[in-house]
Write an enzyme that holds these catalytic residues in place. Structure first.
Site, PDB file in Angstrom:
ATOM      1  N   GLU A   1       0.815  -1.226   0.000  1.00 27.62           N
ATOM      2  CA  GLU A   1       0.000   0.000   0.000  1.00 27.62           C
ATOM      3  C   GLU A   1       0.845   1.271   0.000  1.00 27.62           C
ATOM      4  OE1 GLU A   1      -2.876  -0.115   3.192  1.00 27.62           O
ATOM      5  OE2 GLU A   1      -4.252  -1.241   1.934  1.00 27.62           O
TER       6      GLU A   1
ATOM      7  N   GLU B   1      -6.901  -7.494  -0.558  1.00 33.22           N
ATOM      8  CA  GLU B   1      -7.428  -7.416   0.811  1.00 33.22           C
ATOM      9  C   GLU B   1      -8.892  -7.025   0.786  1.00 33.22           C
ATOM     10  OE1 GLU B   1      -5.232  -5.016   3.634  1.00 33.22           O
ATOM     11  OE2 GLU B   1      -3.310  -5.717   2.848  1.00 33.22           O
TER      12      GLU B   1
HETATM   13  C1  GAL Z   1      -4.364  -2.382   5.113  1.00 35.76           C
HETATM   14  C2  GAL Z   1      -2.987  -3.005   5.270  1.00 35.76           C
HETATM   15  C3  GAL Z   1      -3.061  -4.278   6.092  1.00 35.76           C
HETATM   16  C4  GAL Z   1      -3.872  -4.046   7.330  1.00 35.76           C
HETATM   17  C5  GAL Z   1      -5.245  -3.514   6.955  1.00 35.76           C
HETATM   18  C6  GAL Z   1      -6.130  -3.210   8.112  1.00 35.76           C
HETATM   19  O1  GAL Z   1      -4.257  -1.060   4.773  1.00 35.76           O
HETATM   20  O2  GAL Z   1      -2.437  -3.300   4.015  1.00 35.76           O
HETATM   21  O3  GAL Z   1      -1.782  -4.711   6.400  1.00 35.76           O
HETATM   22  O4  GAL Z   1      -3.205  -3.141   8.125  1.00 35.76           O
HETATM   23  O5  GAL Z   1      -5.092  -2.322   6.281  1.00 35.76           O
HETATM   24  O6  GAL Z   1      -6.386  -4.337   8.840  1.00 35.76           O
END
Ligand code: GAL
Length: 849
Positions: free
Chosen positions: A192, A261
């Site tokens: 990110e 994600e």
């Molecule tokens: C994203 C990040 C993850 C985790 C998630 C929130 O932005 O890539 O590693 O932190 O947010 O749980």
């Protein structure tokens, strides 16, 4: 003779087919070398486009003993891929000293996934964010001369390359990349960075270009991704993270649309209420993504697990990393979330062939109503019908048939005609977990407290390596995070005793103030404002006084541009407002004495083995800075175990020398803003659905079974604020009730989908209510509730309404009691018709024994 030859031929043919089938079946784990490539539509494994469902399980957030079961449950839930980050700071706690033992055994984890026949996405980072201490960076990295993290900086790039190469080499050595017959089909570099890139100015772009070519040069034979990185250089695939990614498009038409994600819930902070994400919304998001051309989707998290030890990031990330994931913190499937998503995966997989073959044709079916059709020249057809409106259900006409679409839902039609699933109609059963408490005391006739022993942690400086410096030191630079704790100590001579005000400002995260060895006050920040500022009335004596400030961290920051520079501790000012002469003395630049960590840490008290423990009937309670120790017998059976820290303040706990994490049951969530039945319709956000308001953010702390022996387990606590350890209890996690709620308009369970493409028909027209006890040794013992009509409520709180058939209860009892699983057709024919012309549903709550 000819006959025999023919027979041999067909035998050969059969063998060939069998081998081919085996190879195809094995595609999940290429035990042969399978190059992984990609095109506009999908990842290609061994030349075949794949629609892949993935889920995150972070290996150090559970134990190696839990891994096979978690992975098996992932497989049963319909996952093809397990995703994990690689956590640099646990593998290289000291520069050039590596650790891959136990929970850190990355190779074993990858192999365990492979053994289950699943694939791996290895997100090396090595910056990972992940609510993990310091975002996964080892703190020593900060001290390398001239280093600047995550930018075009030679010392940083050299270290990042060294660690990334180390991991890639380990995987290569074990042949774990798909290109060498292993399960790893994908890797990630950075994490990110696009979200923070602008803050890094001119160093950002060269850094990203360097990271991309460094990764590619490692020659893994499988593609690399960068998530949230719109400018990811070719051939790196830029991927999407978020609650929804259906509108995302990669930066080149030659790259597939991938979602790395999909947040299945959210993380818990100490001081916050418990976040959850309704499965109807999660299913909607997933299905919308595949509707609009996606072919790879990963749940972050599929099993969240536990932040053991001091691994939580933050500040203020809780020890539980449950995440409302489909598999809960304890490794039990969360229902109906796990089951409904399993159904979603099945329904989507029924469309796979059509889906990977072509782009969808999108058309409007009315305001907020949208159809996507995947139609191939070979005659395959799959369709998705969506109602993205948040208010009203709709009935749409599609290809001459009519379909009911609840608000905020998608229907999946694997044959462009019959509905295999609607995301808002949950056929999966619900399960309400329950915890059974039992005393820690081995023998309940023991006088309470007798089985505890304790040691006082000295207030102020007690260690030989304490040192004096003028002025106030930043904590992380000073401790290098070797401990949560640092003492700032000052000796002060005053003329005439008086009532004064001590003012202390700290970058966080928490502070305990002692004056002349007595507790004077304490305060902690929170996840919205980590800093601490206090005005404490104190009484100073004439002559010499001591002021001891115990500053503490609760997980180092893991997110944001320059997160590594946030700092912590008492950086001042520290002032004394004297009431006697109305003056303010600035103490900030005095000669302070510093101590890193606690005496008890040096003594190694966490193992419980020290000889210094005192055991007397007069157990001190409500006393700050106290170490406690007891032994306990593990609860019988195999149910997961937790410790309930009710009665304690804040600290860290160890079971048989293993840290189960920081506990903090006195940190209570706000009293408002929660709902137990959040409306799933409409865009989800991390604050939308919260529960457990006004209660401890976390009261139960997971103790993995494999850390326990049957008896004589040692529990050690370090208590900061003061508590009563005799109130601590053990809890085992069980299944309370199982429930199902199915309406006449639900599609049939997706398992019953009739794959006979000629008829394209479902084998049975009526929806079915299915219940199943979670373990094979259980049967349904009673039906607590059954209503067919217009019942109300959720599992555990169902209520009858006026329209309720008297036939429902006996019908369900007859079908279910005494069996592990049962199914009941949801129709007026079986259940009677208590209110004609009204849409009815069957709600059931049952117990298993
Ligand atoms: C994203 C990040 C993850 C985790 C998630 C929130 O932005 O890539 O590693 O932190 O947010 O749980």
């Amino acid at each position: 003779m000819r006959e025999r030859k023919k027979a041999t031929c067909s035998l050969l043919l059969l063998l060939q087919v069998l081998v081919q089938l085996a190879v195809l079946g094995n595609l999940a784990t290429p035990s042969f070398s399978a190059n992984v490539t990609y095109d506009h539509r999908a990842l290609l494994i061994a030349g075949k486009r794949r629609l892949l469902i993935s889920g995150s399980i972070h290996y150090p957030r559970s134990t190696p003993e839990m891994w096979p079961d978690l992975i098996q449950k992932s497989k049963e839930g319909g996952l093809d891929v397990i995703e994990t980050y690689v956590f640099w700071n646990i593998h290289e706690p000291v520069r050039n000293q590596y650790d891959f033992e136990g929970r850190k055994d990355l190779v074993k984890f990858v192999k365990t996934v492979a053994e289950a026949g699943l694939l791996v996405h290895l997100r090396i980072g090595p910056y990972v964010c992940a609510e993990w201490n310091y975002g996964g960076f080892p703190v020593w990295l900060h001290f390398l001369p001239g280093i600047k993290f995550r930018t075009d900086n030679e010392p940083f790039k050299a270290e990042m390359q060294r660690f990334t190469t180390k991991i890639v080499d380990m995987m290569k050595q074990e042949n774990l990349y798909a290109s060498k017959g292993g399960p790893i089909i994908l890797s990630q570099i950075e994490n990110e960075y696009g979200n923070v890139e602008s803050a890094y100015g001119s160093g950002a772009k060269p850094y990203i270009n360097w990271a991309a070519s460094m990764a590619v040069s490692l020659d893994t034979g499988v593609p690399w991704v960068m998530c949230q990185q719109a400018n990811a250089p070719d051939p790196i695939i830029n991927t999407c993270n978020g609650f929804y990614c259906d509108q995302f498009t990669p930066n080149s038409n030659a790259k597939p649309k991938m979602w790395t994600e999909n947040w299945s819930g959210w993380f818990l902070s100490f001081g916050g209420a418990v976040p959850y994400r309704p499965v109807e919304d999660l299913a909607f998001a997933v299905t919308r993504f595949f509707q609009l051309g996606g072919t790879f989707q990963n749940y972050y998290m599929y099993h969240g697990g536990t932040n053991f030890g001091r691994t939580t990031g933050g500040p203020f990330i809780a020890t539980s990393y449950d995440y409302d994931a489909p598999i809960d913190e304890y490794g039990i499937v969360r229902q109906p979330k796990w089951g409904h998503l399993k159904d979603v995966h099945r329904a989507i997989k029924l469309c796979e062939e059509a889906l990977v073959a072509t782009d969808p044709t999108i058309s409007s079916l009315g305001p907020n109503l949208e159809a996507a059709v995947y139609k191939t020249s070979s005659g395959l057809c799959a369709a998705f019908l969506a109602n993205v409106g948040t208010q009203s259900d709709a009935t749409v006409n599609f290809n001459g048939n009519s379909y009911h679409l609840p608000a905020w839902s998608v229907s999946i039609l694997p044959d462009c005609k019959n509905v295999a699933l609607n995301t808002a109609k949950v056929n999966a059963m619900a399960v309400v977990p329950s915890f059974t408490h039992q005393s820690l005391q081995v023998d309940s006739s023991d006088p309470v407290g007798l089985s505890w022993s304790w040691i006082n942690e000295p207030i102020g400086i007690s260690k030989d390596d304490a040192f004096v410096r003028p002025g106030l030191l930043e904590q992380i630079k000073t401790t290098a995070d070797r401990s949560d704790y640092m003492w700032y100590s000052l000796s002060l001579d005053v003329e005439g005793g008086s009532q004064d005000i001590l003012h202390v400002e700290s970058l966080g995260h928490g502070l305990h103030v002692f004056v002349n060895q007595k507790p004077a006050g304490n305060k902690a920040g929170n996840s919205n404002n980590v800093k601490v500022a206090v005005d404490i009335p104190i009484t100073l004596a004439h002559g010499k006084n001591t002021i001891d400030l115990l500053s503490l961290t609760v997980g180092l920051q893991n997110y944001g541009a320059f997160f590594d520079e946030a700092g912590a501790g008492v950086t001042g000012p520290v002032t004394l407002k004297r009431s006697a002469n109305a003056t303010t003395i600035d103490l900030s630049s005095q000669q302070w004495t510093y101590q890193i960590g606690l005496k008890g840490e040096d003594w190694g008290l966490s193992s419980g083995s020290s000889s210094q423990w005192t055991a007397q009937p007069s157990l001190p309670t409500k006393k700050p800075l106290t170490w406690y120790k007891t032994t306990f017998t593990a609860p019988g059976g195999n149910d997961p175990v937790a410790i309930d820290f009710t009665g304690m303040g804040k600290g860290e706990a160890w079971v048989n020398g293993q840290s189960i994490g920081r506990y903090w049951p006195t940190n209570i969530s706000p009293s408002g803003g929660c709902t137990n039945s959040c409306n799933y319709r409409g865009s989800y956000g991390s604050n939308k659905c919260r529960k457990n308001c006004g209660n401890p953010s976390q009261q139960l702390y997971h103790v993995p079974r494999s850390w326990l022996q049957s008896s004589d387990n040692t529990l050690v606590l370090f208590e900061e604020i003061g508590g009563d350890p005799t109130q601590i209890s053990l809890a085992t996690r069980q299944v309370g009730s199982i429930c199902s709620h199915v309406s006449d308009s639900h599609p049939l369970p997706v398992d019953m989908w009739d794959s006979d493409s000629k008829t394209g028909k479902r084998s049975d027209p009526d929806p079915v209510m299915i219940l199943k006890c979670p373990t094979p040794d259980q049967t349904i013992s009673s039906i607590k509730f059954a209503s067919y009509g217009t019942p109300h409520g959720t599992c555990g709180s169902f209520r009858h309404r006026k329209c309720s058939s008297s036939k429902a209860l006996p019908a369900v009892q007859k079908a279910c009691i005494g069996s592990r699983s049962c199914s009941v057709g949801v129709s007026v024919a079986t259940l009677g018709d208590p209110c004609k012309g009204v849409t009815k549903s069957l709600a059931v709550e049952a117990s298993c024994a």
